[in-house]
Enzyme design. Sequence first.
Site, PDB file in Angstrom:
ATOM      1  N   ALA A  10       0.819  -1.231   0.000  1.00  0.00           N
ATOM      2  CA  ALA A  10       0.000   0.000   0.000  1.00  0.00           C
ATOM      3  C   ALA A  10       0.846   1.271   0.000  1.00  0.00           C
ATOM      4  O   ALA A  10       0.316   2.356   0.232  1.00  0.00           O
ATOM      5  CB  ALA A  10      -0.938  -0.016   1.207  1.00  0.00           C
ATOM      6  N   TYR A 153       7.290 -13.116 -15.367  1.00  0.00           N
ATOM      7  CA  TYR A 153       6.212 -12.274 -14.808  1.00  0.00           C
ATOM      8  C   TYR A 153       4.860 -12.882 -15.177  1.00  0.00           C
ATOM      9  O   TYR A 153       3.986 -13.044 -14.312  1.00  0.00           O
ATOM     10  CB  TYR A 153       6.316 -10.828 -15.308  1.00  0.00           C
ATOM     11  CG  TYR A 153       5.179  -9.974 -14.742  1.00  0.00           C
ATOM     12  CD1 TYR A 153       5.116  -9.684 -13.386  1.00  0.00           C
ATOM     13  CD2 TYR A 153       4.152  -9.502 -15.564  1.00  0.00           C
ATOM     14  CE1 TYR A 153       4.061  -8.935 -12.852  1.00  0.00           C
ATOM     15  CE2 TYR A 153       3.097  -8.759 -15.039  1.00  0.00           C
ATOM     16  CZ  TYR A 153       3.057  -8.472 -13.688  1.00  0.00           C
ATOM     17  OH  TYR A 153       2.011  -7.749 -13.157  1.00  0.00           O
ATOM     18  N   PHE A 190       4.868   0.749 -11.291  1.00  0.00           N
ATOM     19  CA  PHE A 190       5.134  -0.591 -11.823  1.00  0.00           C
ATOM     20  C   PHE A 190       6.274  -0.617 -12.850  1.00  0.00           C
ATOM     21  O   PHE A 190       7.205  -1.420 -12.739  1.00  0.00           O
ATOM     22  CB  PHE A 190       3.832  -1.114 -12.448  1.00  0.00           C
ATOM     23  CG  PHE A 190       3.940  -2.458 -13.089  1.00  0.00           C
ATOM     24  CD1 PHE A 190       3.835  -3.620 -12.347  1.00  0.00           C
ATOM     25  CD2 PHE A 190       4.132  -2.577 -14.471  1.00  0.00           C
ATOM     26  CE1 PHE A 190       3.929  -4.870 -12.938  1.00  0.00           C
ATOM     27  CE2 PHE A 190       4.222  -3.827 -15.076  1.00  0.00           C
ATOM     28  CZ  PHE A 190       4.118  -4.966 -14.306  1.00  0.00           C
TER      29      PHE A 190
END
Length: 252
Positions: A10, A153, A190
């Site tokens: 978070a 991934y 990301f």
Amino acid sequence: MANTILITGATSGFGKAIAERFSAEGWNCIITGRRAERLNEIAKNLSEKNNVKILPLVFDVRNREAVFENLSNLPDEWKQIDVLVNNAGLALGRENFDEANMDDWDTMIDTNVKGLLYVSKAIVPYFIENKKGHIINIGSTAAKDVYPQGNVYCATKHAVDSISQSQRIELLQHKIKVTAVHPGAAETEFSDVRFKGDKEKSKAVYEGYEALHAVDIADVIYYCATLPQHVCINDLVVTCTAQANSFFTYKG
Ligand code: NDP
Ligand code: 8X3
């Protein structure tokens, strides 16, 4: 009594947006991440702004002992968790299989797969005790397709898809809902993480179209988490309008 959500990862991106959304709706939040300063600052801001309780827990989801130390013996007032969002995760590198870095593979597998398993395993006993609960796993469009240079991934996100299906079957008897949300490209940290701080490469990912915003996914998660007890969204793929799947994004 206020509802409680636990969100891993978070300190930025989806996880931070989810904490912002749920706390604004009056939910108490347990938020986690490794960057202590950021996490504590987010906790302070959200508790002041939204007048809810926020419990920040700093640990690495890859560290099995740390996961259980932090989550297995929560104070009584935090044991009534309604929703767990397994969000912490990352991609590292974008190379062909023969050129990919094996340390990157280890980190992705340890975080995206093993971390999600450890956190789920630590929280499910509370759900069983409470006779209800909701696990929301963040997968990806990369859980549905395999794209070039996405090798491990994509494999980790396929694993998230498969673990979500197993959890749904095996935890049904305890009235635990399991939802997998699979976002497409979203402009968070990301790509900065994936390209190890190479800003040019990470910026290029989002050029020519409007990618998802973290808040879009927070809205979707809020919707999934607030449906009636007898309704469960099992599996949801969410992309921006310009993206059809892992391969095709219309960059007008
Ligand atoms: P961000 O990089 O913005 O956020 C990732 C979060 O995960 C951070 O809070 C980070 O916290 C946490 N995290 C990473 N590794 C660990 C670890 N070992 N232990 C604990 N926390 C960790 O990315 P996103 O918000 O975009 O990503 C969130 C999830 O969404 C990931 O699972 C990602 O794979 C997935 N996803 C992302 C998409 C995108 O395009 N952005 C699309 C589809 C899925 P800290 O560094 O403080 O530990
Ligand atoms: C992130 C989606 O396609 O950028 O899970 O790898 S992608």
